[in-house]
Design an enzyme around this catalytic site. Sequence first.
Site, short mmCIF file in Angstrom:
data_model
loop_
_atom_site.label_atom_id
_atom_site.label_comp_id
_atom_site.label_asym_id
_atom_site.label_seq_id
_atom_site.Cartn_x
_atom_site.Cartn_y
_atom_site.Cartn_z
CG ASP A 8 16.27 6.71 -12.66
OD1 ASP A 8 17.34 6.85 -13.27
OD2 ASP A 8 15.51 7.66 -12.37
CE LYS A 70 22.88 8.52 -15.56
NZ LYS A 70 21.43 8.56 -15.27
CD GLU A 147 18.48 8.11 -17.42
OE1 GLU A 147 18.39 9.32 -17.70
OE2 GLU A 147 19.46 7.64 -16.80
CG ASP A 169 15.22 12.33 -18.45
OD1 ASP A 169 15.41 12.97 -17.40
OD2 ASP A 169 15.45 11.11 -18.55
#
Length: 593
Positions: A8, A70, A147, A169
């Site tokens: 992850d 990211k 994810e 999420d």
Amino acid sequence: MGKTIGIDLGTTNSCVCVVEGGRPTIIPNEKGGRTTPSVVAFTTSGERLVGDAAVRQAAVNSSRTISSVKRHMGTDWHTVIDGKKYTPQEISAMILRKLRQDAENYLGEPVTDAVITVPAYFNDIQRQATKDAGRIAGLNVQRIINEPTSAALAYGLDNGAAQKVMVYDLGGGTFDVSIIEIGDGVIEVLATNGDNHLGGDDFDARIVNYVLNELQRQHHVDAKKDPSAMQRIKEAAEQAKKELSSTEQTSINLPYLTQNRGEMVHFECTITRTKFNELTRDLVDRTAIPVQNALNDAGIAPSELGKVLLVGGSTRIPAVQEKVRAITGITPSRNINPDECVAQGAAVQGDTLSGGTMELAGGGGSILLLDVTPLSLSIETVGGVATRLVERNSTLPVHYSQVFSTAAPYQRSVEIHVLQGERPMARDNKTIGKFKLDGIKKAPAGVPQIEVTFDIDVNGILKVSAKDLDTGKAQSITITANEKMSDAEIEQAIRDAEMYASQDQLRRDMMEINNEGQQLLMKAENAVSKVGKKLDKEEKKLIKSDCAALRKLLSKAKPEKMTETELSEIRQAMQRLESSSANACALAEQENT
């Protein structure tokens, strides 16, 4: 065969997992931590620090410390350290290499294969950038998976009863929501939506701004120009956010924070949960629209959900949990660890890909994962229309072909303009690639047959090809990080589609009417030219008059300024011309036969 790890790769923290003894096991880092900060630092002595070591020195080396990279994946962002340029892929690769090393130390053997997760709403370029980062880190990236899907996979190991779940999420930098159906060894994504620039970083920023305002009010000092002070404030803001998830108030105490006219400034303030909720209410509210969109796309009501799973550290915020409860009417499940479940699901998928025999609880056979593409894909056609070939939320992998033709006579080449987004006009979507198909056989417009094919693999990565069916000439492109679509643009794409839905439809209608009108004019005028001698004078005069009226309306019409009234006038003019030229067109067709 070596182990396949699941990673992850998070905005704030990353996590690595492996399947051992039929169960996913989180791999600790060298300090025993189950997650590793996604932070990279470069010391003045040339050393690279990753994770906890990078965080510890950030306050005294803030200009050479990179976090939340990211958020820049798939863009042209870069940083320059000691004269060397680093891209987001390269910085991410340093984090991945650290996770790989931790896995090798834990397993006592080399690790080369990995499954890496990305936000469901990552576009094609961001996925490719993530895969490239893995390759730079020396990893064979077997699969890129979403994810929320990964989290559902981890949940399904112990909860295999047929059910629909919503995965909400909210991580450090991105927000995703997916509606997923579990049952019979299959995890199928029904719909996904999200916001690629909403996460814990934004909640931290609200506390940072509050502290800066208080500093100005209490001490008349602007700390924005002091990098060391800003780093300490950011760290304190994140800590305060975490504490407010379990307490009603917290204190921020920053002695020797900065200087003001030669004197040290010591800062202290108290923030209540009520104040924090007030500062961040709009951020929490922003999650409601993607949730509703995902439910609508999946075609289900909240009452049909069996469970709501919370993923990502930011879902620990009480106001977020309350918002989820208000939207769905369901108390979110606490059956999974929000920080670890994504890596666990990735490890399970890795085990499946490498021949493992893990099953969902109650399921038979190995696990089958059916994911979706997050945004629609189109090519530009005549009139600037975005002709959609792949709808958003199409199940992966996707293979779709459609035959097009040329717009101009004796055209020897065509440009294939690939678009991503939800708007009907090409200019309102994002260009993600262009290529030319040359060598088309000379022919009148509309005769050549050009087959355009979209292939999206299980990683969500796109390949577009075009082939002239007559000559066999073909050309293709795999979309790479050279064609950029920013986070802001992708999240804006669907919002724009909803906001301008009626305007877009009007413009699309105009383009269609314009094309139909031009064809009708050509047909009527050709018929008069061919059989004019067979028509009486009044009939010929009427056709010419109707042609002139339609041509005038079409020339005046502007798609971006079109009104319903103008559209209606054009339709009426077309009907008059169709009626007046019907006899001439029929006579012309008889002559052709």
